[in-house]
Design a protein around this motif. Structure first.
Motif, PDB file in Angstrom:
ATOM      1  N   VAL A 185      11.992   0.560   1.062  1.00  0.00           N
ATOM      2  CA  VAL A 185      10.935   1.522   1.417  1.00  0.00           C
ATOM      3  C   VAL A 185      10.573   1.380   2.895  1.00  0.00           C
ATOM      4  O   VAL A 185      10.307   2.362   3.584  1.00  0.00           O
ATOM      5  N   SER A 186      10.606   0.126   3.408  1.00  0.00           N
ATOM      6  CA  SER A 186      10.183  -0.029   4.797  1.00  0.00           C
ATOM      7  C   SER A 186      11.273   0.377   5.784  1.00  0.00           C
ATOM      8  O   SER A 186      11.016   0.554   6.968  1.00  0.00           O
ATOM      9  N   SER A 187      12.514   0.538   5.321  1.00  0.00           N
ATOM     10  CA  SER A 187      13.537   1.019   6.257  1.00  0.00           C
ATOM     11  C   SER A 187      13.567   2.533   6.184  1.00  0.00           C
ATOM     12  O   SER A 187      13.961   3.107   5.170  1.00  0.00           O
ATOM     13  N   ALA A 188      13.136   3.169   7.250  1.00  0.00           N
ATOM     14  CA  ALA A 188      12.966   4.626   7.201  1.00  0.00           C
ATOM     15  C   ALA A 188      14.282   5.347   7.040  1.00  0.00           C
ATOM     16  O   ALA A 188      14.352   6.418   6.461  1.00  0.00           O
ATOM     17  N   GLN A 189      15.363   4.747   7.535  1.00  0.00           N
ATOM     18  CA  GLN A 189      16.634   5.459   7.515  1.00  0.00           C
ATOM     19  C   GLN A 189      17.605   4.806   6.570  1.00  0.00           C
ATOM     20  O   GLN A 189      17.327   3.756   6.000  1.00  0.00           O
ATOM     21  N   HIS A 190      18.739   5.417   6.472  1.00  0.00           N
ATOM     22  CA  HIS A 190      19.806   4.910   5.605  1.00  0.00           C
ATOM     23  C   HIS A 190      20.173   3.479   6.013  1.00  0.00           C
ATOM     24  O   HIS A 190      20.406   3.182   7.167  1.00  0.00           O
ATOM     25  N   LEU A 191      20.253   2.583   5.033  1.00  0.00           N
ATOM     26  CA  LEU A 191      20.603   1.198   5.332  1.00  0.00           C
ATOM     27  C   LEU A 191      22.097   1.091   5.641  1.00  0.00           C
ATOM     28  O   LEU A 191      22.907   1.560   4.858  1.00  0.00           O
ATOM     29  N   PRO A 192      22.456   0.437   6.763  1.00  0.00           N
ATOM     30  CA  PRO A 192      23.891   0.203   6.964  1.00  0.00           C
ATOM     31  C   PRO A 192      24.409  -0.679   5.833  1.00  0.00           C
ATOM     32  O   PRO A 192      23.672  -1.512   5.314  1.00  0.00           O
ATOM     33  N   SER A 193      25.671  -0.487   5.481  1.00  0.00           N
ATOM     34  CA  SER A 193      26.172  -1.157   4.281  1.00  0.00           C
ATOM     35  C   SER A 193      26.131  -2.682   4.385  1.00  0.00           C
ATOM     36  O   SER A 193      25.937  -3.368   3.396  1.00  0.00           O
ATOM     37  N   ASP A 194      26.283  -3.268   5.643  1.00  0.00           N
ATOM     38  CA  ASP A 194      26.259  -4.736   5.721  1.00  0.00           C
ATOM     39  C   ASP A 194      24.854  -5.264   5.403  1.00  0.00           C
ATOM     40  O   ASP A 194      24.680  -6.293   4.769  1.00  0.00           O
ATOM     41  N   ARG A 195      23.825  -4.473   5.794  1.00  0.00           N
ATOM     42  CA  ARG A 195      22.466  -4.913   5.501  1.00  0.00           C
ATOM     43  C   ARG A 195      22.193  -4.820   4.001  1.00  0.00           C
ATOM     44  O   ARG A 195      21.554  -5.680   3.408  1.00  0.00           O
ATOM     45  N   GLN A 201       0.813  -1.220   0.000  1.00  0.00           N
ATOM     46  CA  GLN A 201       0.000   0.000   0.000  1.00  0.00           C
ATOM     47  C   GLN A 201       0.854   1.281   0.000  1.00  0.00           C
ATOM     48  O   GLN A 201       0.606   2.202  -0.764  1.00  0.00           O
ATOM     49  N   ASP A 202       1.907   1.305   0.859  1.00  0.00           N
ATOM     50  CA  ASP A 202       2.727   2.523   0.943  1.00  0.00           C
ATOM     51  C   ASP A 202       3.495   2.754  -0.367  1.00  0.00           C
ATOM     52  O   ASP A 202       3.717   3.895  -0.780  1.00  0.00           O
ATOM     53  N   GLU A 203       3.852   1.684  -1.058  1.00  0.00           N
ATOM     54  CA  GLU A 203       4.581   1.844  -2.315  1.00  0.00           C
ATOM     55  C   GLU A 203       3.637   2.323  -3.425  1.00  0.00           C
ATOM     56  O   GLU A 203       4.040   3.088  -4.296  1.00  0.00           O
ATOM     57  N   LYS A 204       2.392   1.858  -3.365  1.00  0.00           N
ATOM     58  CA  LYS A 204       1.412   2.299  -4.369  1.00  0.00           C
ATOM     59  C   LYS A 204       1.225   3.807  -4.299  1.00  0.00           C
ATOM     60  O   LYS A 204       0.897   4.454  -5.285  1.00  0.00           O
ATOM     61  N   GLN A 205       1.397   4.349  -3.076  1.00  0.00           N
ATOM     62  CA  GLN A 205       1.146   5.791  -2.926  1.00  0.00           C
ATOM     63  C   GLN A 205       2.324   6.662  -3.336  1.00  0.00           C
ATOM     64  O   GLN A 205       2.214   7.881  -3.386  1.00  0.00           O
TER      65      GLN A 205
END
Ligand SMILES: Cc1ncc(COP(=O)(O)O)c(C=O)c1O
Length: 431
Positions: free
Chosen positions: A397-407, A297-301
């Motif tokens: 999209v579901s990670s609100a912040q910057h992804l750490p590089s290992d993730r 849903q959040d991506e559709k918007q």
């Protein structure tokens, strides 16, 4: 360079048969070109068609034809578009004027268009970016009091039909591109379409002075098309994608491009253009719908407004932030998913042009340059690819912040698994 299945962001396949048919164009080039012109007239219901060596050559020809009977020189274009557009305007002796864009529609910001238009405007170039149809009647309504023609830039939207008719035929004049990654390709090429007899008379005069391609150039073009046909396949695309010197996907500002008529070999490549166009656009519609059903849903918007049934050239999605855009592009590149950004900057920031736009702001164009990502929908994409792309998108999209590089690394290395989307695709294909 990683040897793996690697999707191009955009592709229009050619078969061996198409390549063989092109040979006919080598001996009967003018005849084949005239035949393609009359087929395009019939198909799109237009009175006049001109075939050129590229979309930008088509646009420059139109602007020259308009300028031949006017002292006006200002050409309004979107502040976020392909750099070939201002290249063509400058080549034709026009003065580039920018109008901001609306990230919600990818069309003009119409309040801004109303402000920039004036009695010294030669024409407006209205965008159908990525196959998303522009509101041409609205642009025409703004242009009409000043007697300004609207050119439809349908480079990325050939074969799209909306309630007003075929995209490209709704304005005063339009053009399509037959470039590498367009709805259909002839390696490169451009098509001008119009129903205006007056404009066609001017276009004919300009076209009469456009030279034919040299024999050497035709041979080089044929070799390039053969290489392109082989390398665009996902099993081979890792090779050109790993060679930055090829500049794949780069958009450059260069008004010194050649203006030629479409050569016979390229016209020969278009012998089956109708079937290819319809098939290509059907694939695009089906793949876009698979994404839309796979989006949460959040991506559709997320902008722009995307609707089912549209043959997007690439499916646009405006990411929540700059970091998310970069993360998606990096993950897409590492996994060979064909996910990529579009143009790197607004037109106002092209080094050769920026002095003209000093102090002017184009916030809509900035949003698109910072956050627009495109997902591949072409013929070579399958449900499995779409499932993988949707999964990477969900994570980012579901990670609100910057992804750490290992993730991010884990994300790019995760093996793909079957999903509902893949099954849906398989059942679509079986129908
Ligand atoms: C929106 C738009 N307009 C014009 C052009 C110019 O077309 P061509 O590459 O055939 O010169 C392109 C090419 O990519 C485009 O994307």
């Amino acid at each position: 360079m990683k040897i793996q299945r690697h999707l191009a962001p955009t592709a229009a396949p050619l078969s061996l048969r198409d390549l063989l048919r092109a040979l006919l164009g080598l001996i009967r080039g003018r005849h084949v070109r005239a035949q393609i012109e009359s087929e395009i007239k019939r198909y799109f219901g237009v009175g006049h068609v001109f075939l050129l060596s590229s979309g930008r050559a088509a646009l420059a020809t139109i602007v020259r034809a308009l300028a031949a009977t006017s002292s006006r020189r200002k050409v309004i274009i979107p502040a976020y578009t392909c750099f070939s557009v201002p290249s063509a305007i400058v080549k034709a002796g026009g003065q580039v004027v920018l109008c901001d864009v609306d990230p919600h529609t990818l069309d003009f910001d119409f309040a801004n268009l109303q402000r920039v238009v004036g009695s010294d405007t030669l024409c407006i170039v209205s965008p159908h970016l990525l196959g998303q149809a522009a509101d041409i009647p609205r642009a025409k309504a703004i242009a009409k009091p000043y007697g300004i023609p609207v050119i439809e830039d349908a480079a990325q939207a050939m074969g799209r039909k909306i309630k007003e008719g075929w995209v490209g035929t709704i304005g005063d004049v339009g053009f399509f591109s037959l470039g590498r990654g367009k709805n259909i390709t002839a390696g490169s090429g451009g098509v001008v379409v119009t129903n205006s007899n007056d404009l066609a008379a001017m276009l004919s005069k300009i076209y009469a002075d456009v030279p034919e391609e040299s024999f050497l150039r035709r041979v080089i073009n044929a070799v390039v098309v053969c290489a392109m046909t082989l390398l665009i396949h996902p099993r081979a695309y890792w090779l050109p994608a790993g060679l930055p010197c090829l500049g794949l996907g780069e958009t450059v500002f260069d008004p010194n491009f050649p203006m030629r008529r479409l050569d016979g070999i390229r016209a020969g490549l278009l012998r089956t253009w109708r079937q290819r166009l319809e098939q290509s656009n059907e694939d695009r519609v089906r793949h876009a719908e698979l994404y839309l059903s796979g989006f949460r849903q959040d991506e559709k918007q997320l902008d722009p407004v995307r609707v089912p049934g549209v043959a997007y050239l690439r499916l646009p999605i405006v990411m929540p932030g700059v970091q998310e855009k970069q993360d998606l592009c990096v993950a897409g590149k590492n996994q060979g998913l064909g996910v990529s950004a579009l143009y790197p900057a607004p037109i106002s920031k092209i080094p050769e042009l920026r002095a003209m736009f000093e102090g002017q702001q184009y916030p809509g164009a900035e949003v698109l340059a910072d956050r627009l990502v495109t997902l591949p929908v072409h013929h070579y994409v399958d449900g499995h690819d779409i499932a993988r792309i949707c999964r990477v998108l969900h994570e980012i999209v579901s990670s609100a912040q910057h992804l750490p590089s290992d993730r991010l690394r884990r994300l790019t290395e995760r093996p793909a698994a079957p999903s509902k989307i893949r099954e849906a695709h398989a059942s679509n294909r079986g129908q």
